[in-house]
Design a protein around this motif. Structure first.
Motif, short mmCIF file in Angstrom:
data_model
loop_
_atom_site.label_atom_id
_atom_site.label_comp_id
_atom_site.label_asym_id
_atom_site.label_seq_id
_atom_site.Cartn_x
_atom_site.Cartn_y
_atom_site.Cartn_z
N GLY A 186 0.80 -1.21 0.00
CA GLY A 186 0.00 0.00 0.00
C GLY A 186 0.84 1.26 0.00
O GLY A 186 0.64 2.16 -0.81
N PHE A 187 1.80 1.33 0.89
CA PHE A 187 2.56 2.56 1.00
C PHE A 187 3.68 2.66 -0.02
O PHE A 187 4.21 3.73 -0.28
CB PHE A 187 3.08 2.73 2.42
CG PHE A 187 1.98 3.09 3.38
CD1 PHE A 187 1.51 4.38 3.45
CD2 PHE A 187 1.38 2.12 4.16
CE1 PHE A 187 0.47 4.71 4.30
CE2 PHE A 187 0.34 2.45 5.02
CZ PHE A 187 -0.11 3.75 5.08
N PHE A 213 -6.17 5.62 -0.88
CA PHE A 213 -6.31 4.37 -1.64
C PHE A 213 -5.35 3.31 -1.11
O PHE A 213 -5.67 2.11 -1.10
CB PHE A 213 -6.04 4.64 -3.12
CG PHE A 213 -6.18 3.41 -3.98
CD1 PHE A 213 -7.43 2.89 -4.28
CD2 PHE A 213 -5.05 2.77 -4.48
CE1 PHE A 213 -7.55 1.75 -5.08
CE2 PHE A 213 -5.17 1.63 -5.27
CZ PHE A 213 -6.42 1.13 -5.58
N ALA A 214 -4.16 3.73 -0.66
CA ALA A 214 -3.19 2.77 -0.12
C ALA A 214 -3.73 2.09 1.13
O ALA A 214 -3.47 0.90 1.36
CB ALA A 214 -1.87 3.49 0.20
N VAL A 215 -4.49 2.82 1.94
CA VAL A 215 -5.08 2.22 3.14
C VAL A 215 -6.09 1.14 2.74
O VAL A 215 -6.11 0.03 3.29
CB VAL A 215 -5.75 3.30 4.01
CG1 VAL A 215 -6.47 2.66 5.19
CG2 VAL A 215 -4.70 4.28 4.51
N ALA A 216 -6.95 1.45 1.76
CA ALA A 216 -7.93 0.47 1.29
C ALA A 216 -7.22 -0.74 0.68
O ALA A 216 -7.64 -1.89 0.88
CB ALA A 216 -8.86 1.11 0.26
N LEU A 217 -6.14 -0.50 -0.04
CA LEU A 217 -5.39 -1.60 -0.64
C LEU A 217 -4.74 -2.48 0.41
O LEU A 217 -4.79 -3.71 0.33
CB LEU A 217 -4.32 -1.03 -1.59
CG LEU A 217 -3.40 -2.04 -2.26
CD1 LEU A 217 -4.19 -3.00 -3.13
CD2 LEU A 217 -2.34 -1.33 -3.09
N ALA A 218 -4.15 -1.86 1.42
CA ALA A 218 -3.51 -2.63 2.50
C ALA A 218 -4.54 -3.50 3.22
O ALA A 218 -4.28 -4.67 3.53
CB ALA A 218 -2.83 -1.68 3.48
N ALA A 219 -5.72 -2.93 3.49
CA ALA A 219 -6.76 -3.71 4.17
C ALA A 219 -7.25 -4.86 3.29
O ALA A 219 -7.47 -5.98 3.78
CB ALA A 219 -7.93 -2.79 4.53
#
Length: 446
Positions: free
Chosen positions: A34-35, A254-260
């Protein structure tokens, strides 16, 4: 079904290391992915030698003075400047790998700009050992030079517009500390009209004077278009951006949603596939379905356990990320709905994998091998590949839960819209993979 759930929980408690790895590994992978996508590159180190003296860094355009040092600040805002003593010091730093690039500002750049006969020219040196970093530095410097050029162009156009107005209407022109009285076309025509009126009829000078008056009138008429022309020259292209598809989610959000989504996928797939396959390896499946529970109840229990565990872990992960990034906690209820929907879809896929492979090692390996390709396929943007291939990628992504889970979490976390559509998609996948896993149980005991 309660005792079956307790049995599975005891199995997990017998392997605390495995459970810890199952929780920690996907979270680490998810956060890194994500990050890595959202974090901008660090400012590259670039050596700089400025050959301009303090007095030579100022140029005069009409009556306005421009300090090139002000433009230097905007030119180098996206790079980490390392001061150099001279041009040779810049080259030495680049060759030694101390910096990724070097910039030399010649001492005559201000004179060239002032003369308007030559362009100002920067000397740039690159370290080409790392092509990726070189490309990034080249793009950064090119973008900043274009921005500086645009700023200077606007300033030059503004001064040129003032000069043209001075030519048209007349007035006082300031240059190098001196004032010059400019007659201007408007007052010139007034003088010509007065002179013509003073001449006797039939004078031989009238014809020549009328030609001059016609020229002045034509010049004034055409000079009236100079405002629009110079405004276009100063900023020839303007951008009017409109988003036609998708939400307005920032890259960090979007990175937070991807990581989750990645974390939810790993945990649920591995848990559901492994917990179902272990029933056959331990020869417990036949005894369970003889009358204690039905095959459907067994699948529901495994899916529920995997979904609850993965949802709880992902919520804890979001709570941790909330310490570093802004999250809309007022939408917490929607987070849970999106996570549960995605977790159930991943659980149904995991059960299908476990039912078809029938071995814990094979189920875990297949679940792991499916995870990352599904994630990467869902992230391929339109236009990055041929249209026909992109249609294939969209079709494959639609058959598996990662893409709709990512859409649901993005909508729930970032209010990007489309949550209902994503949940309906996930519900269809739960039914489809649930039916596939139920079919796979027919030969599960053999």
């Amino acid at each position: 079904m309660r005792w079956l759930l307790l049995k599975d929980l005891r199995i997990l408690r017998r392997s605390p290391v495995m459970v810890a790895l199952l929780v920690i590994y996907p979270i680490v992978i998810a956060v890194l992915i994500g990050f890595a996508l959202s974090r901008a590159p660090d400012k590259p180190k670039v050596a700089l030698y400025n050959g301009l003296s303090v007095s030579a860094s100022t140029i005069e355009l009409g009556g306005r003075r421009l300090n090139l040092a002000d433009e230097e600040g905007s030119l180098f805002k996206d790079i980490q400047v390392v001061k150099a003593r001279d041009r040779q010091d810049v080259i030495r730093k680049v060759k030694n790998g101390d910096v990724l690039a070097g910039i030399v500002i010649p001492k005559d750049i201000a004179a060239n700009l002032q003369s308007t006969l030559k362009s100002g020219r920067l000397q740039v040196f690159y370290n080409t050992e790392d092509p990726a970093k070189q490309a990034f530095v080249e793009n950064t410097i090119d973008a900043q030079v274009k921005a500086a050029n645009a700023s200077l162009t606007r300033a030059i156009a503004a001064e040129a517009l003032k000069l043209l107005n001075l030519i048209g209407k007349g007035g006082v022109y300031h240059f190098l500390g001196q004032d010059f009285n400019v007659l201007g076309l408007q007052r010139s025509q007034q003088v010509l009209d007065a002179t013509r009126a003073a001449l006797p009829p039939g004078s031989a000078q009238l014809k020549d004077l009328d030609q001059v008056r016609d020229f002045v009138s034509l010049a004034r008429d055409n000079l009236s278009f100079s405002d629009d022309v110079l405004n276009v020259v100063g900023e020839p292209i303007k951008v009017s951006a409109t988003s036609l598809k998708g939400g307005r989610t920032s890259l960090d959000d979007f990175a937070v949603a991807l990581a989750a989504s990645v974390s939810l996928m790993f945990i649920t797939l591995l848990l559901a596939a492994g917990m179902l396959a272990i029933e056959r390896e331990e020869n417990a499946f036949s005894r369970l379905v003889r009358g204690l529970v039905s095959r459907t109840e067994l699948l529901v229990e495994k899916a529920g356990l995997a979904a609850v565990c993965s949802t709880a872990v992902c919520l804890l992960m979001l709570a941790g990320l909330g310490l570093f990034v802004h999250l809309q906690w007022s939408r917490f209820g929607l987070w849970v709905v999106a996570m549960v929907g995605g977790a159930l879809a991943f659980a149904a896929l995991g059960l299908a994998i476990g039912a078809l492979t029938r071995e814990v090692r094979a189920a875990s390996l297949l679940a792991f091998m499916l995870s990352l390709p599904l994630a990467f396929l869902a992230l391929v943007p339109s236009g990055a590949v041929a249209p026909a291939l992109y249609d294939v990628i969209r079709a494959v992504s639609a058959v598996f839960p990662f893409k709709p889970t990512l859409d649901a979490l993005d909508a729930a976390l970032n209010d990007s819209g489309g949550l209902g559509t994503a949940l309906l998609h996930l519900a269809a996948l739960v039914v489809g993979f649930g039916a596939l896993s139920r079919f796979g149980l027919r030969r599960f005991a053999t």
